[in-house]
Design a protein around this motif. Structure first.
Motif, short mmCIF file in Angstrom:
data_model
loop_
_atom_site.label_atom_id
_atom_site.label_comp_id
_atom_site.label_asym_id
_atom_site.label_seq_id
_atom_site.Cartn_x
_atom_site.Cartn_y
_atom_site.Cartn_z
N GLY A 9 24.95 -32.46 -45.54
CA GLY A 9 24.72 -33.36 -44.41
C GLY A 9 24.69 -32.69 -43.05
N ILE A 10 25.16 -31.45 -42.96
CA ILE A 10 25.17 -30.75 -41.68
C ILE A 10 23.82 -30.09 -41.45
CG2 ILE A 10 26.18 -28.84 -40.36
CD1 ILE A 10 28.07 -31.19 -40.58
N ARG A 11 23.28 -30.28 -40.25
CA ARG A 11 22.02 -29.67 -39.87
C ARG A 11 22.16 -29.00 -38.50
NH1 ARG A 11 20.94 -33.75 -43.31
NH2 ARG A 11 19.11 -33.60 -44.66
N VAL A 12 21.38 -27.95 -38.28
CA VAL A 12 21.47 -27.17 -37.05
C VAL A 12 20.08 -27.00 -36.46
CG1 VAL A 12 22.07 -24.92 -36.04
CG2 VAL A 12 23.52 -25.92 -37.84
N GLY A 13 19.97 -27.19 -35.15
CA GLY A 13 18.71 -26.96 -34.45
C GLY A 13 18.88 -26.00 -33.29
N HIS A 14 17.93 -25.09 -33.11
CA HIS A 14 17.94 -24.13 -32.01
C HIS A 14 16.71 -24.31 -31.14
CE1 HIS A 14 21.14 -21.81 -33.89
NE2 HIS A 14 20.39 -21.45 -34.91
N PRO A 31 25.79 -33.72 -37.44
CA PRO A 31 26.45 -34.12 -38.69
C PRO A 31 25.94 -35.47 -39.17
CG PRO A 31 27.84 -34.69 -36.85
CD PRO A 31 26.57 -34.09 -36.26
N PRO A 32 26.26 -35.86 -40.40
CA PRO A 32 25.89 -37.20 -40.86
C PRO A 32 26.66 -38.27 -40.10
CG PRO A 32 27.24 -36.07 -42.50
CD PRO A 32 26.92 -35.06 -41.44
N PRO A 33 26.12 -39.47 -39.99
CA PRO A 33 26.83 -40.56 -39.29
C PRO A 33 28.22 -40.77 -39.87
CG PRO A 33 24.57 -41.20 -39.75
CD PRO A 33 24.79 -39.90 -40.49
N GLY A 34 29.16 -41.08 -38.98
CA GLY A 34 30.53 -41.34 -39.39
C GLY A 34 31.40 -40.11 -39.50
#
Length: 311
Positions: A9-14, A31-34
């Motif tokens: 569920g964790i994603r990263v953007g640069h 992160p995912p909601p909640g």
């Protein structure tokens, strides 16, 4: 070594800019909601936004995004762009009439390193980095080195720093990951150096190591706070010196809540938390060393910064 995106569920953007006087950027952890979160600041020169909201005694517990940015205090405006993306996607603390996204942020000092002191992250860059994170697939590779908030990072005011990441999977299925932006006063800890103070050039408030630790474990806000505190040990194990008056060292902790810990009795609860927090410190150390190793030399009108280890 893994990556923070090994936590489901964790994603990263640069997003970064490196021309026309620029050497700076933004990294967003989405992160995912909640997802529950907290933070611990132990450096003497932090630049932060909305970190007070993550205290265990406050109203909110969920975190919608974490922004790591260049530009010192000026760059914190990038958090408003991330907040705008979250609002457009209905992510935030529900209030009458809409939502208020909880988007804490922290900045490194990289002002002027590309040659133009006014070239610093904007709200639009924060929005773009958040959108880039949202567009990633589950478990995606994470950019390392001279990317995002690590674009203008430097260590010991001499060598290039950058973004690094690492993860570990525990026997109980808990995954712990970290991403670090290494812009430190210190250098990687030299195990071969005799005991004593590390050599330090004239210190200024132009240094900081920013870290986000993420886990799929079920943690409450207080346990996230304690995990963030424990994870600071990873900074101290990786960099010498660390947590100085001239560093803004900070660790965020995010818990997505997918895997329950063993809480059958108090002893089991303590062992579960200590094991997780020990792993958090380990992956922070690895992420920092990865950030230094992944950084590439740069030359700008403001100076030349070589790759550490190539000297």
């Amino acid at each position: 070594m893994g990556a923070i995106t090994d936590v489901p569920g964790i994603r990263v953007g640069h997003i970064q800019k490196t021309d026309a006087g620029w050497l700076s950027g933004v990294t967003v952890v989405l992160p995912p909601p909640g997802t529950v979160g907290s933070v611990d600041v132990q450096g003497g020169g932090p630049a932060t936004h909305e970190t007070d909201a993550l205290d265990p005694t406050t109203l909110v517990g969920a975190v919608d995004a974490v922004v790591l940015t260049g530009g010192s205090a000026y760059g914190l405006v990038s958090a408003s762009g991330a907040q705008r993306w979250c609002e457009e996607n209905n992510r935030g603390f529900a209030v009458p009439g809409g939502v208020v996204p909880i988007v804490p942020a922290a900045a490194i000092f990289d002002l002027g390193r590309g040659g133009d002191f006014s070239a610093r992250p904007t709200a639009e860059m924060g929005y773009a980095a958040t959108a880039a994170a949202a567009a990633q697939k589950e478990g995606h590779d994470v950019g390392r080195g001279n990317v995002g908030a690590g674009t203008g990072a430097v260590i010991a005011r001499t060598f290039k720093g950058g973004v690094g990441t690492a993860s570990a999977t525990l026997d109980n299925g808990v995954v712990v990951g970290a991403i670090a932006v290494v812009n430190a006063l210190g250098l990687p800890f030299d195990q071969t150096r005799p005991a004593g103070p590390a050599p330090v050039k004239a210190a200024t408030t132009t240094n900081t190591t920013l870290v986000v630790v993420a886990t799929n474990a079920v943690l409450d806000v207080a346990e996230c706070k304690r995990t963030a505190s424990a994870a600071h040990a990873g900074i101290a194990r990786a960099l010498n010196p660390s947590h100085t008056l001239a560093d803004g060292d900070i660790v965020f902790c995010l818990a997505t809540g997918a895997v329950p810990l063993d809480r059958t009795d108090e002893g089991a609860r303590q062992v579960s938390l200590i094991t997780l927090q020990s792993a958090a410190a380990d992956v922070v150390r690895l992420a920092i060393l990865d950030g230094v190793a992944s950084a590439q030399a740069v030359s700008t009108p403001a100076g030349d910064y070589g790759a550490y280890g190539a000297q």
